[in-house]
Scaffold this active site. Structure first.
Site, PDB file in Angstrom:
ATOM      1  N   GLU A 150      -6.883  -1.581  -7.070  1.00  0.00           N
ATOM      2  CA  GLU A 150      -5.649  -0.959  -7.843  1.00  0.00           C
ATOM      3  C   GLU A 150      -4.705  -1.910  -8.310  1.00  0.00           C
ATOM      4  OE1 GLU A 150      -5.152   3.758  -6.011  1.00  0.00           O
ATOM      5  OE2 GLU A 150      -4.600   2.119  -4.727  1.00  0.00           O
TER       6      GLU A 150
ATOM      7  N   SER B 299       0.734  -1.258  -0.002  1.00  0.00           N
ATOM      8  CA  SER B 299       0.072   0.050   0.081  1.00  0.00           C
ATOM      9  C   SER B 299       0.691   1.193  -0.131  1.00  0.00           C
ATOM     10  CB  SER B 299      -0.857  -0.109   1.216  1.00  0.00           C
ATOM     11  OG  SER B 299      -0.170  -0.029   2.614  1.00  0.00           O
TER      12      SER B 299
ATOM     13  N   ASN C 125      -5.431   6.442  -1.770  1.00  0.00           N
ATOM     14  CA  ASN C 125      -4.763   6.854  -0.562  1.00  0.00           C
ATOM     15  C   ASN C 125      -4.312   8.274  -0.426  1.00  0.00           C
ATOM     16  OD1 ASN C 125      -5.393   4.517   0.994  1.00  0.00           O
ATOM     17  ND2 ASN C 125      -3.484   3.591   0.651  1.00  0.00           N
TER      18      ASN C 125
ATOM     19  N   HIS D 239      -3.398  -3.929  -5.163  1.00  0.00           N
ATOM     20  CA  HIS D 239      -3.653  -2.988  -4.109  1.00  0.00           C
ATOM     21  C   HIS D 239      -5.298  -3.289  -3.794  1.00  0.00           C
ATOM     22  CE1 HIS D 239      -3.787   0.770  -1.568  1.00  0.00           C
ATOM     23  NE2 HIS D 239      -3.510  -0.370  -0.712  1.00  0.00           N
TER      24      HIS D 239
END
Length: 669
Positions: free
Chosen positions: A464, A431, A502, A452
């Protein structure tokens, strides 16, 4: 259209095949030209009108004794109305005028003097279900792929082809209203129990014979309560509407998603009469169809289709076996989800007890996903403890989900490289680390991509697919194909800190936490975010994700602050939900909150807009940095990865709308 249509006149149909067999049974096979699935657009409906003309003519002449409607597609019946055509309708009156010929057509089907039978295999939803409810008898396969439902609320509307009235008449007020309000898919067996389906057959191959018998025996469906039922009568109807309204309000806000509330209003006022419901449906439906909410939710639907398109359709590579390394919460959940999607998974970890714990944790998922004990047991058998990594050479996909330390990941992939199949996909669930850094010690760094997942892996729809600087396109394509194969939306992103989701989420959360440090009320902040349309406030979200995780992401993105309130909580061991205390005190999985919420609505609205500004600004920077292929995919990733208010159409779309409105105001002044 005229009733003089002959069989010869129907040879030019493009979306339907039509024939009358030697027994006088007419067969209408819906097989929309150049489309993978059947949707009810203008041309299919016009051609169906021609078919109905022909059948009515044959019925009068005594040459046709019944009609069967089937699908020519292998995997679906009718997926609803053609959403692409909705954009042509700009005003309420245009909507009402567009509905009239469709409802007239369905009325004609319902009034046919010969039996009309729907033979259903695969998905039959929305306008498709409304069409079959106008038929006299409905047969469906027991296949798990066969589902019916009314998903219209997810598009900001409710059924508009008189499906509100016909579903209540057929399945009763409670079953029909629940189906329309929830928008969920109903399995064939449950649909039969509720009254939407009349008969089940074992397979697609049995449909034609069963439909033939239904026509020859002139079978008619038996309604389950309908408008004669107690719940459609007043005062029971008013009580039921009140209960539905309060239950719906627990899930969505009326100002965000008005469609279910307008449906309840329609039922409360007119649900005692079939004719009244039919008459009043269109005037209630039309304002919803032209609303910003519906337009934006339709946009979200098309964004989901754009995400699916990230996975190449023409590929011979098919992932069937997965090997997951790392049996912590995320690794085990990834393994469990892959199993739930039909794959065989081997789960590896240095700790045998950790593997056992991870496998045991998937029992809840399997019980939710599979109906029978036999199916659950079969799923458990496909999730195999593999402490020695024996599944590696057989796996089509190898996913690493171990500790976020670069050297350890590098050593793992360097060792794996010689053990895997030549066409196996190698992926890291990192991540925070760059894919090219992890791949730096590999002999062939082009093989590695990122896959991800977000927590919880079973529930979050987006994954992702991270393209490293050296990742080959073929491996990125495999990553997207794998993600689509496990019923998730793949988003191809560049290997940069935070990737997309994120990256845009962190500034939003950090700014909200800074407000708390400055003395603002955390509950007011969370309420303002929800009032804007976020599924959860940023402070509650930080507690849910874990304050230690937030701190780690903040440091990676250069947003961390060791003297912040969040950092102090982490140092004291208060990490949020997982430790029972963070910004909130958590009990039974829920944060304790006060009941004092007497905040000014205008103030809450203003605060909500301020809270999401860092997210929107970062989404713009991500677009400009080409983290994903285009602006639409930024919106798609943020909606499906963070839950950003779907009814607003995405952060970039929302910003553009704000700017357009501001420009219009300036021009008017």
């Amino acid at each position: 259209m005229t009733t003089e249509t002959t069989a010869a006149d129907l040879t030019g149909l493009k979306d339907w095949r039509f024939e009358v067999d030697f027994e006088g049974i007419a067969w209408a096979i819906f097989d929309r030209e150049n489309e993978s699935a059947n949707a009810l657009g203008r041309r299919p409906l016009e051609e169906l009108g021609e078919i109905i003309d022909r059948v009515q003519s044959g019925a009068r002449e005594g040459t046709i004794r019944g009609l069967v409607i089937m699908s020519g597609k292998q995997k679906s019946f009718i997926v609803g109305a053609d959403i692409r055509e909705f954009a042509d309708l700009k005003t309420e009156q245009q909507v009402i005028e567009a509905l009239k010929p469709v409802n007239t057509l369905l009325d004609r089907i319902e009034a046919m003097s010969v039996p009309v039978v729907a033979a259903i295999h695969g998905v039959c939803v929305g306008g498709g279900l409304e069409l079959v409810l106008a038929c006299h008898y409905r047969i469906a396969t027991r296949d798990d792929a066969t589902r019916v439902g009314f998903p219209e609320v997810k598009l900001g509307i409710f059924p508009g082809f008189n499906g509100t009235a016909r579903s209540i008449r057929q399945a009763g007020a409670l079953n029909a209203m629940q189906a329309m309000l929830k928008g969920s898919m109903i399995r064939a067996s449950a649909a039969r129990a509720q009254g939407f389906i009349d008969q089940l057959v074992e397979s697609r191959g049995a449909l034609r014979w069963a439909a033939r018998k239904a026509v020859l025996q002139n079978r008619k469906s038996k309604a389950k309560g309908g408008f004669a039922g107690l719940l459609a009568k007043w005062p029971a109807r008013g009580y039921l509407a009140g209960k539905m309204r309060s239950e719906t309000a627990k899930k969505v806000r009326e100002d965000h998603y008005p469609a279910p509330f307008r449906l309840i209003d329609l039922f409360e006022r007119y649900g005692g009469s079939y004719a009244d419901m039919k008459r009043e449906e269109s005037p209630a439906f039309a304002p919803l169809m032209v609303s910003d909410t519906s337009r934006n939710l339709r946009r979200v639907f098309f964004l989901s289709e754009a995400l699916k398109a990230q996975a190449p359709k023409q590929s011979s590579w098919r992932p069937m076996r997965v090997h997951v390394i790392g049996a912590g919460t995320m690794g085990a959940d990834i393994a469990g989800w892959c199993v739930a999607c039909g794959m065989e998974v081997t789960l590896q970890d240095l700790s045998v007890s950790q593997i056992e714990k991870g496998i045991a944790a998937q029992s809840k998922l399997f019980k939710r996903k599979f109906r029978t004990k036999a199916q659950q047991d079969a799923a458990k058998a496909r999730l195999i403890a593999d402490p020695d990594g024996r599944g590696v050479p057989r796996a089509d996909v190898i996913i690493e989900a171990i500790i976020e330390k670069l050297e350890i990941k590098q050593a793992l992939f360097k060792e794996l490289e010689d053990k895997v199949k030549p066409d196996a996909l190698l992926a890291s669930n990192t991540s925070s680390l760059k894919i090219e850094d992890i791949a730096a010690t590999m002999a062939d760094p082009g093989r590695l991509v990122g896959i991800h997942f977000f927590n919880p892996a079973a529930q979050m729809p987006l994954v992702e697919v991270v393209r490293g600087e050296m990742s080959r396109q073929g491996e990125v394509d495999k990553g997207a194909i794998f993600v689509a194969a496990i019923d998730k939306f793949p988003l191809v992103v560049k290997s940069v800190p935070g990737f997309l989701v994120n990256r845009v989420l962190a500034p939003y959360m950090m700014a909200a936490m800074a407000r708390v440090d400055a003395g603002e009320d955390k509950e007011k902040i969370d309420e303002a975010a929800r009032a804007f349309g976020m599924p959860m406030g940023p402070i509650e979200l930080a507690d849910t994700v874990g304050l230690d995780v937030c701190a780690s992401v903040g440091q990676i993105l250069g947003l961390g602050d060791e003297v912040s309130g969040a950092a102090k909580l982490v140092k004291s061991g208060k990490l949020g939900k997982k430790t029972g205390r963070g910004y909130y005190v958590w009990k039974d999985g829920k944060p304790e909150k006060s009941n004092d919420k007497r905040w000014d609505k205008a103030d809450i609205k203003k605060l909500g807009r301020e809270l999401v500004e860092p997210l929107i600004a970062e989404a713009e920077r991500a677009r400009d940095d080409h983290i994903v292929a285009n602006a639409d995919l930024v919106d798609a990733g943020v909606i499906f990865g963070t839950g950003f208010a779907p009814f607003r159409g995405g952060p970039l779309h929302f910003r553009a709308r704000e700017q357009a409105e501001a420009a219009a105001r300036d021009a008017a002044e």
